[in-house]
Design an enzyme around this catalytic site. Structure first.
Site, PDB file in Angstrom:
ATOM      1  N   GLU A 127       0.837  -1.208   0.000  1.00  0.00           N
ATOM      2  CA  GLU A 127       0.000   0.000   0.000  1.00  0.00           C
ATOM      3  C   GLU A 127       0.872   1.258   0.000  1.00  0.00           C
ATOM      4  O   GLU A 127       0.569   2.245  -0.689  1.00  0.00           O
ATOM      5  CB  GLU A 127      -0.932  -0.003   1.217  1.00  0.00           C
ATOM      6  CG  GLU A 127      -2.043  -1.038   1.136  1.00  0.00           C
ATOM      7  CD  GLU A 127      -2.929  -0.839  -0.077  1.00  0.00           C
ATOM      8  OE1 GLU A 127      -3.487   0.265  -0.250  1.00  0.00           O
ATOM      9  OE2 GLU A 127      -3.047  -1.792  -0.879  1.00  0.00           O
TER      10      GLU A 127
ATOM     11  N   TRP B 171       2.061   1.626  -3.567  1.00  0.00           N
ATOM     12  CA  TRP B 171       1.074   2.206  -4.486  1.00  0.00           C
ATOM     13  C   TRP B 171       1.142   3.728  -4.387  1.00  0.00           C
ATOM     14  O   TRP B 171       1.100   4.437  -5.404  1.00  0.00           O
ATOM     15  CB  TRP B 171      -0.344   1.724  -4.140  1.00  0.00           C
ATOM     16  CG  TRP B 171      -0.753   0.480  -4.843  1.00  0.00           C
ATOM     17  CD1 TRP B 171      -0.882  -0.764  -4.307  1.00  0.00           C
ATOM     18  CD2 TRP B 171      -1.098   0.349  -6.233  1.00  0.00           C
ATOM     19  NE1 TRP B 171      -1.287  -1.656  -5.270  1.00  0.00           N
ATOM     20  CE2 TRP B 171      -1.437  -0.999  -6.458  1.00  0.00           C
ATOM     21  CE3 TRP B 171      -1.165   1.243  -7.306  1.00  0.00           C
ATOM     22  CZ2 TRP B 171      -1.828  -1.483  -7.712  1.00  0.00           C
ATOM     23  CZ3 TRP B 171      -1.560   0.765  -8.557  1.00  0.00           C
ATOM     24  CH2 TRP B 171      -1.878  -0.572  -8.758  1.00  0.00           C
TER      25      TRP B 171
ATOM     26  N   TRP C  76     -19.174  11.542 -21.382  1.00  0.00           N
ATOM     27  CA  TRP C  76     -19.765  11.229 -20.076  1.00  0.00           C
ATOM     28  C   TRP C  76     -21.180  11.783 -20.009  1.00  0.00           C
ATOM     29  O   TRP C  76     -21.516  12.743 -20.709  1.00  0.00           O
ATOM     30  CB  TRP C  76     -18.914  11.828 -18.950  1.00  0.00           C
ATOM     31  CG  TRP C  76     -17.497  11.355 -18.939  1.00  0.00           C
ATOM     32  CD1 TRP C  76     -16.420  11.992 -19.474  1.00  0.00           C
ATOM     33  CD2 TRP C  76     -16.995  10.130 -18.390  1.00  0.00           C
ATOM     34  NE1 TRP C  76     -15.278  11.262 -19.290  1.00  0.00           N
ATOM     35  CE2 TRP C  76     -15.594  10.113 -18.627  1.00  0.00           C
ATOM     36  CE3 TRP C  76     -17.585   9.059 -17.727  1.00  0.00           C
ATOM     37  CZ2 TRP C  76     -14.786   9.053 -18.211  1.00  0.00           C
ATOM     38  CZ3 TRP C  76     -16.765   8.015 -17.307  1.00  0.00           C
ATOM     39  CH2 TRP C  76     -15.396   8.010 -17.549  1.00  0.00           C
TER      40      TRP C  76
ATOM     41  N   ASN D 147     -10.694   2.820   2.266  1.00  0.00           N
ATOM     42  CA  ASN D 147     -10.175   2.675   0.905  1.00  0.00           C
ATOM     43  C   ASN D 147     -11.020   1.747   0.037  1.00  0.00           C
ATOM     44  O   ASN D 147     -11.246   2.020  -1.149  1.00  0.00           O
ATOM     45  CB  ASN D 147      -8.728   2.170   0.935  1.00  0.00           C
ATOM     46  CG  ASN D 147      -8.088   2.202  -0.442  1.00  0.00           C
ATOM     47  OD1 ASN D 147      -8.007   3.242  -1.080  1.00  0.00           O
ATOM     48  ND2 ASN D 147      -7.665   1.045  -0.927  1.00  0.00           N
TER      49      ASN D 147
ATOM     50  N   TRP E  59     -15.115  11.020 -14.240  1.00  0.00           N
ATOM     51  CA  TRP E  59     -14.320  10.732 -13.043  1.00  0.00           C
ATOM     52  C   TRP E  59     -13.697  11.981 -12.449  1.00  0.00           C
ATOM     53  O   TRP E  59     -13.442  12.050 -11.242  1.00  0.00           O
ATOM     54  CB  TRP E  59     -13.223   9.711 -13.351  1.00  0.00           C
ATOM     55  CG  TRP E  59     -12.243  10.141 -14.410  1.00  0.00           C
ATOM     56  CD1 TRP E  59     -12.326   9.896 -15.749  1.00  0.00           C
ATOM     57  CD2 TRP E  59     -11.046  10.897 -14.218  1.00  0.00           C
ATOM     58  NE1 TRP E  59     -11.259  10.456 -16.413  1.00  0.00           N
ATOM     59  CE2 TRP E  59     -10.447  11.070 -15.497  1.00  0.00           C
ATOM     60  CE3 TRP E  59     -10.408  11.436 -13.102  1.00  0.00           C
ATOM     61  CZ2 TRP E  59      -9.256  11.762 -15.683  1.00  0.00           C
ATOM     62  CZ3 TRP E  59      -9.218  12.129 -13.280  1.00  0.00           C
ATOM     63  CH2 TRP E  59      -8.657  12.295 -14.553  1.00  0.00           C
TER      64      TRP E  59
ATOM     65  N   TRP F 175      -8.663   7.359  -8.797  1.00  0.00           N
ATOM     66  CA  TRP F 175      -9.827   7.636  -9.638  1.00  0.00           C
ATOM     67  C   TRP F 175      -9.632   7.116 -11.053  1.00  0.00           C
ATOM     68  O   TRP F 175     -10.552   6.518 -11.636  1.00  0.00           O
ATOM     69  CB  TRP F 175     -10.135   9.136  -9.644  1.00  0.00           C
ATOM     70  CG  TRP F 175     -11.082   9.474  -8.536  1.00  0.00           C
ATOM     71  CD1 TRP F 175     -10.769   9.956  -7.295  1.00  0.00           C
ATOM     72  CD2 TRP F 175     -12.502   9.305  -8.558  1.00  0.00           C
ATOM     73  NE1 TRP F 175     -11.918  10.089  -6.543  1.00  0.00           N
ATOM     74  CE2 TRP F 175     -12.984   9.706  -7.288  1.00  0.00           C
ATOM     75  CE3 TRP F 175     -13.407   8.857  -9.510  1.00  0.00           C
ATOM     76  CZ2 TRP F 175     -14.346   9.665  -6.964  1.00  0.00           C
ATOM     77  CZ3 TRP F 175     -14.759   8.814  -9.195  1.00  0.00           C
ATOM     78  CH2 TRP F 175     -15.215   9.211  -7.933  1.00  0.00           C
TER      79      TRP F 175
END
Length: 478
Positions: free
Chosen positions: A285, A288, A317, A352, A370, A393
């Site tokens: 984590e 990341w 969108w 998360n 997004w 995202w």
């Protein structure tokens, strides 16, 4: 006496394991500087709760610097493009030649520092910048062909190899300096939120996020001692309190990522040795977070509303304002999504796993841009970080680096059943559903369409909206 040095604190409000502070003190006695830029923060969509957290920690930092006899200048400069002249005034007034600061990775931050460095050089002053915010200097983790990694697994493999050679060491603590005799008074008042143009944060929200380095160390140590062992088993369950919740402290630099690494490997005497799966998953984590920082450095266009995948930049969108508002305020009729969004509004933080569920629901089931979700999260998260938020995202929206394939779409109901099987998380944030049984609570109207509840019916059919999203993406990807 060695010449005075200026240490410019930014998103690094601590005195321990601080690269710029350590280097500045090696060069001579220091004066500290913090620049408050509320107009710039608003441009970056920084959350009010995050700014409040920053100001509260700034008070703690001021007291720590006082014990070190390091005076603190607090400047209020709305926009970064106005920093250079003000900075030069202080350097000349205090007869300071060098400024020391830790690097920030955003494109605007890089441009700011470049302009300041050039401006100071013209006036025979120097800005020294230090790597501090990530484990490895951004740009230094490259493939054998000297290209940046676009796949997390390959990036992680290389980082593991580097960590196995040597863990990055923390910087030594600095000693107190002799009290300085200055020829002018330094502005050191910390303004309130309202003085900076923001609304106050409720005391109960502040109480959720105590400040000080000491508190952050204790929180880190408690997590390593008691929770990391089971982290791989508990981290995805939002009601289990299995996450570390250290991200706000990392984000404004109350903790350094090096301190986290050394705490993680303390039982291995500082050697890179993974003793159990929970330890590895928490390290991953952290990596990341590292990966997204490196991506931001190599591909700064993602900070400007650009998709990492250029073929999806022109993806159409839905213009659905009522659906967006329902999502923002936790009124979609999808309990796990609504619980997460209400947790965000109430606490400035969201689990998360629920962040991923909520983000994918907006970008896939609702087919809403997004970027609108990214902005909303930044405006409300106490741990809002450009690189991590954008990376998360774009991962969920399938537009980003190493993103989930567009045809893989979380089903919020099955996610809820799997990760909140007894409905504890939903009951905490949706009290209007707390009387429902453990099966019905995940999707009330599916089981009893005529049920009378003070809770909205789903604004979208999960199955049909999934098929719509897959077809819509397929037309743009192929």
């Amino acid at each position: 006496m060695p010449p005075l040095q200026l240490i410019w604190f930014r998103q690094d409000l601590r005195i321990h394991d601080h690269a710029a502070l350590w280097h500045a003190r090696q060069a001579g006695p220091c004066i500290a500087l913090v620049i408050l830029s509320p107009a710039q923060w608003q441009l970056h969509n920084d959350a009010t709760i995050k700014i409040d957290f920053y100001l509260r920690q700034l008070k703690a930092l001021q007291q720590q610097l006082l014990l070190l006899n390091i005076p603190l200048i607090i400047e209020h400069i709305d926009y970064w493009h106005n920093v250079s002249p003000s900075l030069l005034i202080w350097l000349n007034k205090l007869n300071i030649q060098n400024v020391h600061a830790n690097i920030e990775y955003g494109d605007n931050e890089h441009h700011r520092d470049q302009l300041i460095s050039e401006y100071l050089t013209q006036h025979k002053k120097t800005l020294f910048l230090y790597h501090d915010r990530s484990i490895f200097q951004v740009g230094s983790i490259l493939s054998k062909s000297q290209q940046p990694y676009k796949v997390f697994g390959a990036f992680k493999k290389t980082v593991y190899e580097q960590l196995n050679i040597c863990l990055p060491q923390c910087f030594p603590s600095v000693d107190s300096q002799h009290q300085l005799q200055l020829n002018c008074t330094l502005p050191n008042k910390i303004p309130t939120l309202t003085e900076l143009g923001f609304n106050d944060i409720a005391p109960e929200q502040q109480a959720l996020w105590p400040i000080t380095e000491g508190y952050a160390w204790k929180k880190l140590d408690d997590f390593i001692q008691h929770d990391v062992l089971d982290y791989d088993q508990t981290r995805d369950f939002p009601a289990a309190q299995g996450s570390s919740q250290l991200s706000p402290y990392l984000n404004i630099g109350i903790l350094s990522v090096r301190q986290c690494l050394h705490a993680l490997f303390s039982s291995s005497h500082g050697q890179f040795h993974l003793r159990h799966h929970g330890q590895q998953i928490w390290l991953d984590e952290l990596l990341w977070r590292e990966f997204y920082q490196h991506i931001l450095f190599h591909y700064p266009q993602i900070s400007k509303g650009k998709s990492f995948k250029p073929e999806l930049q022109q993806l159409k969108w839905r213009d659905a304002e009522s659906d967006l508002i329902a999502w923002q305020h936790g009124h979609t009729g999808i309990p796990i999504v609504d619980a997460g969004m209400r947790q965000l509004l109430a606490t400035g933080w969201m689990h998360n796993r629920v962040r991923m569920i909520s983000a994918m629901f907006l970008s896939k089931n609702l087919l809403i841009d997004w970027r609108l979700g990214e902005q909303w999260f930044m405006q409300h998260l106490i741990d809002g970080d450009l690189a991590a938020n954008n990376g998360g995202w774009q991962w969920c929206a399938s537009t980003g680096v190493d993103a989930v394939p567009y045809f893989r779409i979380f089903n919020p109901m099955t996610q809820s059943q799997r990760f909140d099987p007894h409905g504890h998380y939903i009951r905490q944030w949706l009290p209007e559903l707390k009387h429902l049984d453990n099966k019905t609570i995940h999707m009330p109207y599916q089981y009893q369409p005529d049920m009378q509840l003070n809770y909205p019916k789903p604004i979208v059919d999960l199955k049909q909206s999934r098929l719509r999203a897959i077809e819509h993406f397929r037309l743009h990807v192929n």
